[in-house]
Design a protein around this motif. Structure first.
Motif, mmCIF file in Angstrom:
data_model
loop_
_atom_site.group_PDB
_atom_site.id
_atom_site.type_symbol
_atom_site.label_atom_id
_atom_site.label_comp_id
_atom_site.label_asym_id
_atom_site.label_seq_id
_atom_site.Cartn_x
_atom_site.Cartn_y
_atom_site.Cartn_z
ATOM 1 N N ILE A 197 0.852 -1.183 0.000
ATOM 2 C CA ILE A 197 0.000 0.000 0.000
ATOM 3 C C ILE A 197 0.892 1.240 0.000
ATOM 4 N N GLN A 198 0.651 2.141 -0.959
ATOM 5 C CA GLN A 198 1.470 3.346 -1.100
ATOM 6 C C GLN A 198 0.726 4.564 -0.591
ATOM 7 N N ASN A 199 1.468 5.417 0.120
ATOM 8 C CA ASN A 199 0.892 6.647 0.658
ATOM 9 C C ASN A 199 1.913 7.767 0.495
ATOM 10 N N ASP A 200 1.510 8.860 -0.150
ATOM 11 C CA ASP A 200 2.377 10.017 -0.321
ATOM 12 C C ASP A 200 2.004 11.087 0.698
ATOM 13 N N HIS A 201 3.000 11.607 1.403
ATOM 14 C CA HIS A 201 2.777 12.573 2.481
ATOM 15 C C HIS A 201 3.302 13.946 2.081
ATOM 16 N N LEU A 202 2.544 14.990 2.376
ATOM 17 C CA LEU A 202 2.974 16.364 2.234
ATOM 18 C C LEU A 202 2.440 17.117 3.444
ATOM 19 N N VAL A 203 3.349 17.541 4.315
ATOM 20 C CA VAL A 203 2.959 18.103 5.602
ATOM 21 C C VAL A 203 3.644 19.449 5.808
ATOM 22 N N ALA A 204 2.918 20.415 6.365
ATOM 23 C CA ALA A 204 3.503 21.717 6.712
ATOM 24 C C ALA A 204 2.753 22.272 7.915
ATOM 25 N N GLY A 205 3.470 23.027 8.755
ATOM 26 C CA GLY A 205 2.819 23.587 9.931
ATOM 27 C C GLY A 205 3.714 24.553 10.672
ATOM 28 N N VAL A 206 3.126 25.170 11.695
ATOM 29 C CA VAL A 206 3.842 26.098 12.555
ATOM 30 C C VAL A 206 3.824 25.562 13.971
ATOM 31 N N GLU A 207 4.960 25.610 14.626
ATOM 32 C CA GLU A 207 5.075 25.076 15.995
ATOM 33 C C GLU A 207 5.467 26.203 16.949
ATOM 34 N N TYR A 208 4.833 26.231 18.113
ATOM 35 C CA TYR A 208 5.174 27.216 19.138
ATOM 36 C C TYR A 208 5.618 26.463 20.389
#
Length: 208
Positions: A197-208
């Motif tokens: 099973i293939q899964n492509d990830h694209l993640v972005a965010g801001v951390e405090y």
């Protein structure tokens, strides 16, 4: 449904004499057991019509080597495991009985490199992984499970309370054991041609 699970492991970590890295070897085992039953009267558990008992167990040996080289951190390793699966189903309404088991081996290789830039404000990391198994028809074609990944993090402001994070990557997972262990009427495994099973990830965010 009644469920039981156990996890146990032993890890050995050895540091290099000059402090430039370490090696870690881990042996672990996880086990999951499900007992599912259906009754004509479920509340009082009377008149059994369906019973299913399944078990999944994985025994893993993992080795990881980490090396500190200047501003770089390099890491590589391998994992080898045995997978055991069993399923026993009894359908009393249709007079159907199903009992099968499966055991095979899985393996993988991985590597990663990371470094910090601009007074440690910017962190970059890249890596890859491949996986294989001894059961499916294409299990040894590990190039089909080539999984690259890249991530970045940047600390904002003098206090560095905020950081902007992003990552992109590809992930492959072997099909569930309920799929791989399914047998047809002739007793053969019907899904040996199953693909990862293939899964492509694209993640972005801001951390405090």
């Amino acid at each position: 449904i009644q469920q039981r699970s156990n996890t146990a492991g032993l890890s050995w970590k050895r540091r290099l004499k000059n402090g430039s890295g370490f090696m870690q070897t881990t042996l672990s085992n996880n086990w999951l057991f499900n007992d599912f039953r259906q009754y004509r009267d479920n509340e009082n558990q009377e008149g059994l019509i369906l019973k299913n008992e399944s078990s999944e167990m994985e025994t893993k040996l993992r080795y990881n080597f980490t090396k500190f080289a200047g501003d770089w951190v390099w890491s590589a390793g391998t994992v080898f495991q045995r997978a055991d699966y069993s399923n026993a189903t009894q359908n009393l309404v249709n007079n159907f009985n199903y009992d099968n088991s499966l055991a095979f081996y899985r393996y993988g290789f991985f590597g990663q490199a990371s470094r910090k830039f601009y007074n440690e404000r910017l962190s970059l990391s890249g890596g890859l992984r491949v996986d294989g198994n001894t059961f499916t028809e294409a299990g040894h074609k590990i190039f089909k499970t080539f999984s690259p990944r890249f991530s970045a993090s940047y600390a904002v402001g003098a206090a560095r309370k905020f950081s902007i994070n992003a990552s992109v990557g590809r992930y492959f997972k072997i099909p569930p054991y309920t799929i791989l262990g399914f047998q047809d009427n002739s007793g053969g495994y019907a899904n040996k041609d199953a693909k990862y099973i293939q899964n492509d990830h694209l993640v972005a965010g801001v951390e405090y």
